[in-house]
Design an enzyme around this catalytic site. Structure first.
Site, PDB file in Angstrom:
ATOM      1  N   HIS A 148      50.785  39.470  37.283  1.00 48.64           N
ATOM      2  CA  HIS A 148      50.247  40.571  38.083  1.00 48.64           C
ATOM      3  C   HIS A 148      50.084  40.191  39.548  1.00 48.64           C
ATOM      4  CE1 HIS A 148      48.558  40.687  33.917  1.00 48.64           C
ATOM      5  NE2 HIS A 148      49.133  41.866  33.947  1.00 48.64           N
TER       6      HIS A 148
HETATM    7  S1  FES Z   1      47.650  37.869  37.753  1.00 48.64           S
HETATM    8 FE1  FES Z   1      47.288  38.633  35.763  1.00 48.64          FE
HETATM    9  S2  FES Z   1      47.485  36.921  34.483  1.00 48.64           S
HETATM   10 FE2  FES Z   1      47.831  36.163  36.490  1.00 48.64          FE
END
Ligand code: FES
Length: 183
Positions: A148
């Site tokens: 993410h």
């Molecule tokens: S940014 Fe979501 S698991 Fe690393």
């Protein structure tokens, strides 16, 4: 060796058997003890998996390179940071950080070039890239999480993205100038 059907008492028979058995074990043990003592100097895979400390030689890790090791089933990143990476980490105003921590608090005195962190994003646990040669390091010369988009700086501190905390610090100590014991 005496048997239960001998004319001697059962007690004596049991005692004789125990003495004989102990003696036999002692003889076998003489040969058997040497090898285990030597092999125990390095914990076997099962012991390591159970959480025994591990020794890591950092001498082969050149400046600017990183390695990944596992301890207690967890990935650990070890980076030999460049001067630029260290300077960048030191220049950060920690008041601006989501999880304020100085670079000094995340390294060992006299060994500041080495950063040792858990290779686990503090958002949902993905493995950030940035350790192996050629992996993207994100916008802060550290690590970037492919799941993410959390960016960590060259001190492993969270700088952007959904992760709430800095990369964790495993327990470790330097046992020589380029050797550490994790655990
Ligand atoms: S940014 Fe979501 S698991 Fe690393």
């Amino acid at each position: 060796m005496a048997h239960a059907t001998d004319t001697t008492s059962t007690e004596t028979t049991r005692r004789d058997f125990l003495i004989l058995a102990t003696g036999a074990a002692g003889v076998v043990g003489l040969g058997a003890v040497v090898v285990p003592l030597v092999s125990q100097l390095a914990p076997d895979a099962q012991t390591i998996a159970a959480g025994a400390p591990i020794d890591v030689d950092l001498a082969p890790v050149a400046e600017g390179q990183g390695i990944k090791v596992t301890w207690r089933g967890q990935i650990i990143f070890i980076r030999n940071r460049t001067k630029k990476e260290i300077d960048e980490a030191l220049a950060v105003d920690i008041a601006t950080l989501r999880d304020p921590q100085t670079d000094q608090a995340r390294t060992k005195p006299g060994h500041e070039k080495y950063l040792v962190v858990y290779g686990k994003c503090t958002h949902l646990g993905c493995i950030p890239s940035g350790t192996a040669s050629g992996e993207p390091k994100g916008d802060y010369d550290g690590w970037v999480c492919p799941c993410h988009g959390s960016h960590y700086d060259s001190s492993g501190r969270i700088r952007r993205g959904p992760a709430p905390l800095n990369l964790g610090l495993p327990p470790y100590a330097f046992t020589a100038d380029t050797k550490i014991k994790i655990g």
